[in-house]
Design a protein around this motif. Structure first.
Motif, PDB file in Angstrom:
ATOM      1  N   ASN A 236       0.808  -1.215   0.000  1.00 39.84           N
ATOM      2  CA  ASN A 236       0.000   0.000   0.000  1.00 39.84           C
ATOM      3  C   ASN A 236       0.845   1.272   0.000  1.00 39.84           C
ATOM      4  O   ASN A 236       1.705   1.449  -0.862  1.00 39.84           O
ATOM      5  CB  ASN A 236      -0.970  -0.030   1.188  1.00 39.84           C
ATOM      6  N   ILE A 237       0.645   2.132   0.999  1.00 42.72           N
ATOM      7  CA  ILE A 237       1.320   3.436   1.007  1.00 42.72           C
ATOM      8  C   ILE A 237       2.833   3.283   1.097  1.00 42.72           C
ATOM      9  O   ILE A 237       3.578   3.999   0.423  1.00 42.72           O
ATOM     10  CB  ILE A 237       0.799   4.296   2.183  1.00 42.72           C
ATOM     11  N   ASP A 238       3.292   2.350   1.945  1.00 40.64           N
ATOM     12  CA  ASP A 238       4.735   2.160   2.101  1.00 40.64           C
ATOM     13  C   ASP A 238       5.371   1.719   0.784  1.00 40.64           C
ATOM     14  O   ASP A 238       6.449   2.194   0.402  1.00 40.64           O
ATOM     15  CB  ASP A 238       5.024   1.112   3.183  1.00 40.64           C
ATOM     16  N   LEU A 239       4.716   0.826   0.070  1.00 39.28           N
ATOM     17  CA  LEU A 239       5.249   0.352  -1.206  1.00 39.28           C
ATOM     18  C   LEU A 239       5.241   1.479  -2.230  1.00 39.28           C
ATOM     19  O   LEU A 239       6.207   1.647  -2.999  1.00 39.28           O
ATOM     20  CB  LEU A 239       4.431  -0.835  -1.700  1.00 39.28           C
ATOM     21  N   LYS A 240       4.158   2.234  -2.264  1.00 38.56           N
ATOM     22  CA  LYS A 240       4.085   3.366  -3.199  1.00 38.56           C
ATOM     23  C   LYS A 240       5.220   4.352  -2.941  1.00 38.56           C
ATOM     24  O   LYS A 240       5.872   4.842  -3.869  1.00 38.56           O
ATOM     25  CB  LYS A 240       2.737   4.059  -3.045  1.00 38.56           C
ATOM     26  N   GLN A 241       5.466   4.629  -1.655  1.00 42.21           N
ATOM     27  CA  GLN A 241       6.543   5.558  -1.296  1.00 42.21           C
ATOM     28  C   GLN A 241       7.899   5.022  -1.729  1.00 42.21           C
ATOM     29  O   GLN A 241       8.740   5.764  -2.257  1.00 42.21           O
ATOM     30  CB  GLN A 241       6.532   5.800   0.213  1.00 42.21           C
ATOM     31  N   PHE A 242       8.119   3.717  -1.509  1.00 42.68           N
ATOM     32  CA  PHE A 242       9.393   3.113  -1.906  1.00 42.68           C
ATOM     33  C   PHE A 242       9.579   3.213  -3.418  1.00 42.68           C
ATOM     34  O   PHE A 242      10.664   3.558  -3.898  1.00 42.68           O
ATOM     35  CB  PHE A 242       9.452   1.655  -1.457  1.00 42.68           C
ATOM     36  N   LYS A 243       8.531   2.911  -4.186  1.00 41.82           N
ATOM     37  CA  LYS A 243       8.625   2.989  -5.652  1.00 41.82           C
ATOM     38  C   LYS A 243       8.986   4.396  -6.101  1.00 41.82           C
ATOM     39  O   LYS A 243       9.801   4.584  -7.021  1.00 41.82           O
ATOM     40  CB  LYS A 243       7.304   2.558  -6.285  1.00 41.82           C
ATOM     41  N   GLU A 244       8.408   5.395  -5.447  1.00 45.35           N
ATOM     42  CA  GLU A 244       8.702   6.778  -5.811  1.00 45.35           C
ATOM     43  C   GLU A 244      10.131   7.169  -5.443  1.00 45.35           C
ATOM     44  O   GLU A 244      10.837   7.830  -6.207  1.00 45.35           O
ATOM     45  CB  GLU A 244       7.712   7.729  -5.124  1.00 45.35           C
ATOM     46  N   ASP A 245      10.564   6.716  -4.270  1.00 42.41           N
ATOM     47  CA  ASP A 245      11.887   7.119  -3.778  1.00 42.41           C
ATOM     48  C   ASP A 245      13.022   6.468  -4.544  1.00 42.41           C
ATOM     49  O   ASP A 245      14.126   7.029  -4.640  1.00 42.41           O
ATOM     50  CB  ASP A 245      12.017   6.770  -2.291  1.00 42.41           C
ATOM     51  N   VAL A 246      12.822   5.266  -5.072  1.00 46.30           N
ATOM     52  CA  VAL A 246      13.925   4.541  -5.726  1.00 46.30           C
ATOM     53  C   VAL A 246      13.720   4.443  -7.229  1.00 46.30           C
ATOM     54  O   VAL A 246      14.327   3.604  -7.891  1.00 46.30           O
ATOM     55  CB  VAL A 246      14.076   3.118  -5.139  1.00 46.30           C
ATOM     56  N   SER A 247      12.906   5.304  -7.767  1.00 41.13           N
ATOM     57  CA  SER A 247      12.589   5.219  -9.198  1.00 41.13           C
ATOM     58  C   SER A 247      13.823   5.353 -10.083  1.00 41.13           C
ATOM     59  O   SER A 247      13.853   4.843 -11.202  1.00 41.13           O
ATOM     60  CB  SER A 247      11.561   6.292  -9.567  1.00 41.13           C
ATOM     61  N   ASP A 248      14.832   6.040  -9.589  1.00 44.96           N
ATOM     62  CA  ASP A 248      16.040   6.239 -10.398  1.00 44.96           C
ATOM     63  C   ASP A 248      17.148   5.240 -10.057  1.00 44.96           C
ATOM     64  O   ASP A 248      18.286   5.396 -10.480  1.00 44.96           O
ATOM     65  CB  ASP A 248      16.571   7.657 -10.201  1.00 44.96           C
ATOM     66  N   ILE A 249      16.828   4.189  -9.244  1.00 44.85           N
ATOM     67  CA  ILE A 249      17.821   3.195  -8.840  1.00 44.85           C
ATOM     68  C   ILE A 249      17.407   1.835  -9.372  1.00 44.85           C
ATOM     69  O   ILE A 249      16.228   1.488  -9.372  1.00 44.85           O
ATOM     70  CB  ILE A 249      17.946   3.124  -7.300  1.00 44.85           C
ATOM     71  N   ASP A 250      18.368   1.062  -9.857  1.00 44.30           N
ATOM     72  CA  ASP A 250      18.061  -0.240 -10.438  1.00 44.30           C
ATOM     73  C   ASP A 250      17.854  -1.281  -9.341  1.00 44.30           C
ATOM     74  O   ASP A 250      18.806  -1.821  -8.788  1.00 44.30           O
ATOM     75  CB  ASP A 250      19.189  -0.683 -11.374  1.00 44.30           C
ATOM     76  N   VAL A 251      16.584  -1.544  -9.016  1.00 43.83           N
ATOM     77  CA  VAL A 251      16.260  -2.588  -8.045  1.00 43.83           C
ATOM     78  C   VAL A 251      15.354  -3.640  -8.691  1.00 43.83           C
ATOM     79  O   VAL A 251      14.673  -4.401  -8.002  1.00 43.83           O
ATOM     80  CB  VAL A 251      15.571  -2.004  -6.783  1.00 43.83           C
ATOM     81  N   GLY A 252      15.342  -3.666  -9.999  1.00 41.39           N
ATOM     82  CA  GLY A 252      14.466  -4.601 -10.711  1.00 41.39           C
ATOM     83  C   GLY A 252      13.119  -3.951 -10.999  1.00 41.39           C
ATOM     84  O   GLY A 252      12.827  -2.841 -10.535  1.00 41.39           O
ATOM     85  N   ASP A 253      12.313  -4.613 -11.764  1.00 38.86           N
ATOM     86  CA  ASP A 253      10.999  -4.081 -12.126  1.00 38.86           C
ATOM     87  C   ASP A 253      10.009  -4.309 -10.981  1.00 38.86           C
ATOM     88  O   ASP A 253       9.554  -5.423 -10.745  1.00 38.86           O
ATOM     89  CB  ASP A 253      10.502  -4.765 -13.404  1.00 38.86           C
ATOM     90  N   ILE A 254       9.694  -3.249 -10.262  1.00 37.82           N
ATOM     91  CA  ILE A 254       8.762  -3.354  -9.137  1.00 37.82           C
ATOM     92  C   ILE A 254       7.517  -2.503  -9.381  1.00 37.82           C
ATOM     93  O   ILE A 254       6.745  -2.249  -8.457  1.00 37.82           O
ATOM     94  CB  ILE A 254       9.428  -2.920  -7.811  1.00 37.82           C
ATOM     95  N   SER A 255       7.322  -2.077 -10.618  1.00 33.55           N
ATOM     96  CA  SER A 255       6.243  -1.137 -10.909  1.00 33.55           C
ATOM     97  C   SER A 255       4.858  -1.739 -10.744  1.00 33.55           C
ATOM     98  O   SER A 255       3.909  -1.038 -10.401  1.00 33.55           O
ATOM     99  CB  SER A 255       6.399  -0.589 -12.331  1.00 33.55           C
ATOM    100  N   ARG A 256       4.704  -3.059 -10.972  1.00 26.09           N
ATOM    101  CA  ARG A 256       3.372  -3.662 -10.967  1.00 26.09           C
ATOM    102  C   ARG A 256       3.106  -4.593  -9.781  1.00 26.09           C
ATOM    103  O   ARG A 256       2.024  -5.149  -9.668  1.00 26.09           O
ATOM    104  CB  ARG A 256       3.161  -4.449 -12.275  1.00 26.09           C
ATOM    105  N   ILE A 257       4.085  -4.787  -8.934  1.00 26.28           N
ATOM    106  CA  ILE A 257       3.920  -5.772  -7.853  1.00 26.28           C
ATOM    107  C   ILE A 257       3.054  -5.205  -6.726  1.00 26.28           C
ATOM    108  O   ILE A 257       3.112  -4.015  -6.417  1.00 26.28           O
ATOM    109  CB  ILE A 257       5.286  -6.205  -7.287  1.00 26.28           C
TER     110      ILE A 257
END
Length: 337
Positions: free
Chosen positions: A79-100
């Motif tokens: 939820n919110i925590d995941l959304k925040q993480f996706k936004e914060d690391v958008s410029d870092i290569d951590v694999g494709d996490i956009s749809r999980i």
């Protein structure tokens, strides 16, 4: 500490509870990861790449050791925590996490935990070896180069040692006044008390800690152990006098042995004795790499507060404590009682 970390829950936890070692390990290993919310974290993909194992292996260890890994920091973002993480690391290569819908995160502490568990990875084995080297160096450095007297770094040690010395004198006086025995009685009954409190005699204790002939055993004991011994000595001295008064004569060795057997089963002493056994067995394994086999069932992981007590800012050598006005004031109050 246990050197086979893959099979020792206590060994792993002793390392993970040692914040001083963790700081050095993180600095020396440089494992990478992503800095988020004031800590270094890793995704499952990053952990698999780091340890050179496949994701299914990571998932298997998560399933088999979920409670331990969760206790040491593993968490699932939603939820919110995941959304925040996706936004914060958008410029870092951590694999494709956009749809999980959720994402498991391994803080640095949890990655170390996993590395100490995984047996299929040479990379994990190399990390374990490095961890052990660093932990040994940190403990030795913080303890002033040796661990024989690490017990004395506890601020409770000196008051406990002083009280135990007085109760020891009370007990040896009781042996003189109230017991029919030869000159060997002091060593004999000291060993009997040791065997009640921590299941070893003086010789066994010295061998386990590799003490020299001139080393004084009680100078290496933790304050909780000294307190348990003092309680036992005081109780025996009081009971010896009471029985001496009732009988109108000195006790035989058999009568004193009976008193000791009775005291060993005293429910009021049991918690103190069990605590002393657990503290001795657990701390000696962690700090001194010494195994008390007769106390093996009492071994627990050493809590974070103990690392602060013996290695942290509040810990001091005996020399430093003896020059501390506050400590001297405590000892003076004890002396004046």
């Amino acid at each position: 500490m246990a050197h086979d970390l893959t099979s020792s829950t206590v060994g792993r936890q002793n390392i993970l509870n040692n914040n001083y070692a963790l700081e050095q390990i993180e600095s020396n290993l440089s494992l990478g990861g992503t800095y988020w919310h004031d800590e270094t974290v890793f995704t499952k993909v990053q952990v698999a790449e780091l340890l050179e194992i496949d994701i299914r292996t990571v998932e298997r260890y998560l399933e088999n050791h979920y409670d331990e890994l969760t206790q040491n920091g593993y968490k699932v973002l939603k939820n919110i925590d995941l959304k925040q993480f996706k936004e914060d690391v958008s410029d870092i290569d951590v694999g494709d996490i956009s749809r999980i819908p959720s994402l498991g995160l391994f803080p640095f502490r949890t990655v170390l935990n996993l590395a100490m568990l995984v047996t299929e990875s040479e990379k994990a084995k190399a990390i374990r070896n490095k961890i052990l080297d660093i932990v040994i160096d940190v403990v030795a450095q913080k303890a002033g180069g040796h661990t024989k007297y690490i017990n004395q770094r506890d601020e409770s040690y000196l008051p406990s040692a002083y009280k135990e010395y007085n109760y020891r004198q009370e007990f040896t006086d009781a042996l003189d006044y109230y017991l029919q025995a030869d000159k060997w009685k002091y060593g004999k009954y000291t060993n009997k008390i040791y065997e009640v409190v921590f299941l070893e005699n003086a010789k066994e204790y010295k061998n386990i800690l590799d003490l020299k002939k001139k080393d004084q055993i009680r100078e290496t004991m933790y304050s909780e152990v000294l307190n348990a011994i003092a309680s036992f000595e005081h109780g025996l001295a009081v009971e010896m006098k009471q029985q001496y008064d009732e009988l109108g004569r000195k006790l035989t060795t058999k009568e004193l042995d009976t008193l000791i057997e009775k005291a060993a089963k005293n429910p009021y002493l049991t918690p103190h004795i069990n605590d002393a056994r657990a503290k001795m067995a657990s701390r000696d394994l962690c700090f001194r790499d010494a195994l008390h086999q007769k106390l093996e069932s009492y071994i627990q992981s050493v809590p974070t507060v103990d690392f602060e007590k013996f290695l942290g800012e509040t810990s001091k050598s005996l020399e430093e404590r003896l020059s501390d006005p506050d400590t001297l004031a405590v000892l003076k109050r004890l002396k004046d009682r």
